[in-house]
Design a protein around this motif. Structure first.
Motif, PDB file in Angstrom:
ATOM      1  N   THR A  57      50.622  46.304  39.555  1.00 34.63           N
ATOM      2  CA  THR A  57      49.469  45.600  38.977  1.00 34.63           C
ATOM      3  C   THR A  57      49.100  44.387  39.811  1.00 34.63           C
ATOM      4  OG1 THR A  57      50.146  46.304  36.760  1.00 34.63           O
ATOM      5  CG2 THR A  57      48.554  44.513  36.901  1.00 34.63           C
ATOM      6  N   ALA A  58      50.093  43.608  40.218  1.00 33.22           N
ATOM      7  CA  ALA A  58      49.840  42.412  41.023  1.00 33.22           C
ATOM      8  C   ALA A  58      49.188  42.779  42.357  1.00 33.22           C
ATOM      9  CB  ALA A  58      51.133  41.642  41.254  1.00 33.22           C
ATOM     10  N   ALA A  59      49.653  43.869  42.976  1.00 34.57           N
ATOM     11  CA  ALA A  59      49.061  44.305  44.240  1.00 34.57           C
ATOM     12  C   ALA A  59      47.601  44.695  44.053  1.00 34.57           C
ATOM     13  CB  ALA A  59      49.853  45.478  44.804  1.00 34.57           C
ATOM     14  N   LEU A  60      47.300  45.368  42.948  1.00 33.55           N
ATOM     15  CA  LEU A  60      45.919  45.751  42.655  1.00 33.55           C
ATOM     16  C   LEU A  60      45.055  44.520  42.428  1.00 33.55           C
ATOM     17  CD1 LEU A  60      43.735  47.801  42.043  1.00 33.55           C
ATOM     18  CD2 LEU A  60      44.677  48.044  39.741  1.00 33.55           C
ATOM     19  N   LEU A  61      45.585  43.538  41.712  1.00 32.49           N
ATOM     20  CA  LEU A  61      44.833  42.299  41.475  1.00 32.49           C
ATOM     21  C   LEU A  61      44.532  41.573  42.786  1.00 32.49           C
ATOM     22  CD1 LEU A  61      46.798  41.041  38.346  1.00 32.49           C
ATOM     23  CD2 LEU A  61      44.422  41.823  38.363  1.00 32.49           C
ATOM     24  N   ARG A  62      45.479  41.574  43.707  1.00 30.45           N
ATOM     25  CA  ARG A  62      45.244  40.945  45.018  1.00 30.45           C
ATOM     26  C   ARG A  62      44.154  41.687  45.782  1.00 30.45           C
ATOM     27  NH1 ARG A  62      50.982  41.208  45.033  1.00 30.45           N
ATOM     28  NH2 ARG A  62      51.924  39.215  44.418  1.00 30.45           N
ATOM     29  N   ASP A  63      44.162  43.020  45.693  1.00 29.56           N
ATOM     30  CA  ASP A  63      43.113  43.802  46.350  1.00 29.56           C
ATOM     31  C   ASP A  63      41.743  43.472  45.772  1.00 29.56           C
ATOM     32  OD1 ASP A  63      44.996  45.054  47.927  1.00 29.56           O
ATOM     33  OD2 ASP A  63      45.063  46.885  46.717  1.00 29.56           O
ATOM     34  N   LEU A  64      41.669  43.351  44.459  1.00 31.51           N
ATOM     35  CA  LEU A  64      40.394  43.009  43.820  1.00 31.51           C
ATOM     36  C   LEU A  64      39.945  41.606  44.218  1.00 31.51           C
ATOM     37  CD1 LEU A  64      40.975  44.438  40.219  1.00 31.51           C
ATOM     38  CD2 LEU A  64      39.621  45.439  42.067  1.00 31.51           C
ATOM     39  N   ALA A  65      40.912  40.714  44.405  1.00 29.71           N
ATOM     40  CA  ALA A  65      40.592  39.329  44.764  1.00 29.71           C
ATOM     41  C   ALA A  65      39.913  39.228  46.125  1.00 29.71           C
ATOM     42  CB  ALA A  65      41.866  38.484  44.756  1.00 29.71           C
ATOM     43  N   ALA A  66      40.142  40.212  46.974  1.00 33.53           N
ATOM     44  CA  ALA A  66      39.565  40.176  48.315  1.00 33.53           C
ATOM     45  C   ALA A  66      38.049  40.345  48.292  1.00 33.53           C
ATOM     46  CB  ALA A  66      40.195  41.263  49.180  1.00 33.53           C
ATOM     47  N   GLU A  67      37.520  40.865  47.187  1.00 37.47           N
ATOM     48  CA  GLU A  67      36.081  41.115  47.108  1.00 37.47           C
ATOM     49  C   GLU A  67      35.454  40.477  45.873  1.00 37.47           C
ATOM     50  OE1 GLU A  67      35.460  45.291  47.340  1.00 37.47           O
ATOM     51  OE2 GLU A  67      36.283  45.472  49.363  1.00 37.47           O
ATOM     52  N   PRO A  92      40.979  32.679  42.339  1.00 35.41           N
ATOM     53  CA  PRO A  92      41.713  32.589  41.070  1.00 35.41           C
ATOM     54  C   PRO A  92      41.924  33.954  40.411  1.00 35.41           C
ATOM     55  CG  PRO A  92      40.014  30.895  41.181  1.00 35.41           C
ATOM     56  CD  PRO A  92      39.789  31.812  42.341  1.00 35.41           C
ATOM     57  N   VAL A  93      43.147  34.180  39.942  1.00 33.82           N
ATOM     58  CA  VAL A  93      43.486  35.379  39.182  1.00 33.82           C
ATOM     59  C   VAL A  93      43.993  34.907  37.831  1.00 33.82           C
ATOM     60  CG1 VAL A  93      44.932  37.437  39.027  1.00 33.82           C
ATOM     61  CG2 VAL A  93      44.090  36.668  41.263  1.00 33.82           C
ATOM     62  N   LEU A  94      43.322  35.322  36.770  1.00 29.95           N
ATOM     63  CA  LEU A  94      43.647  34.846  35.430  1.00 29.95           C
ATOM     64  C   LEU A  94      43.976  36.003  34.498  1.00 29.95           C
ATOM     65  CD1 LEU A  94      41.028  33.094  36.651  1.00 29.95           C
ATOM     66  CD2 LEU A  94      41.353  31.831  34.540  1.00 29.95           C
TER      67      LEU A  94
END
Length: 216
Positions: A57-67, A92-94
């Motif tokens: 999940t954290a890896a997916l959130l980081r991928d989403l954060a890139a865009e 920011p990831v919340l």
């Protein structure tokens, strides 16, 4: 135009958060929805959020954060993964329930937090108890019996009715504040009178993500 990426584990939460954006009255931004039901399914199968599921999940959130300008995790069961991702993400990831917890404990007293699914209980308890240290609020986390069965059976009306009944009972039992831990529960609030409605996460969580994206 700010772009908020939302990671959901329930497809119906797409409409919930689109409605929440309208409720905020904020304009000039876009929501981009990503649904990964398999992550919650895996956590339910394991009976908890395992390190492997959290890492995925954290890896997916980081991928989403890139865009995106901010990322909002809308699943309470997976909530701790947002904290892991936030430490090194570009934006920011919340977790959606963080703002809910802060608001629920703000005035202290006894706060009853309602969950529909068992896997949400421990992540929710840790989050709300951490928030309560600042105000001395007393936290009680409870599962609404049979609610998740109704949701998974597609009986949304019964789901909302069971949650609303539990929220009403918590108020009657002396709770100073009642909060609905899961975003999918938000529709139950509208079944109760305005003066006794529980707090819900979509609007306050989304507002926090928008504020974070603009602050950055």
């Amino acid at each position: 135009m700010p772009r908020i990426a939302c990671l959901h584990t329930i497809a119906s939460n797409v409409a919930v958060f689109d409605a929440a954006l309208q409720e905020t009255g904020l304009t000039g931004l876009t929501l981009h929805h990503h649904v990964r039901a398999d992550l919650l399914t895996a956590a339910e199968r394991e009976g908890r959020l395992t390190p492997a599921i959290a890492a995925e999940t954290a890896a997916l959130l980081r991928d989403l954060a890139a865009e995106a300008d901010a990322v909002l995790l809308t699943c309470s069961t997976l909530g701790p993964a947002a904290e892991d991702a936030a430490s090194d993400a570009a934006v920011p990831v919340l977790r959606v329930d963080a703002a809910l917890a802060a608001e629920a404990v703000r005035q202290g007293g006894r706060v009853v937090v309602l969950c529909a699914v068992e896997t949400t209980v421990e992540p929710t308890r840790r989050l709300f108890e951490a928030a309560a240290r600042a105000t001395g609020a007393e936290i009680a986390v409870e599962v609404v019996p049979r609610a998740w069965e109704a949701f998974k059976a597609g009986d949304a009306d019964r789901y909302r009715a069971l949650v609303a009944r539990a929220a009403d009972a918590a108020r009657a039992g002396g709770a100073a504040q009642v909060a609905l831990a899961q975003a999918s529960m938000a529709g139950a609030a509208g079944l109760l009178p305005p003066e006794s409605r529980p707090l819900t996460s979509p609007t306050v969580g989304l507002a926090a993500a928008i504020a974070a994206s603009r602050a950055g």
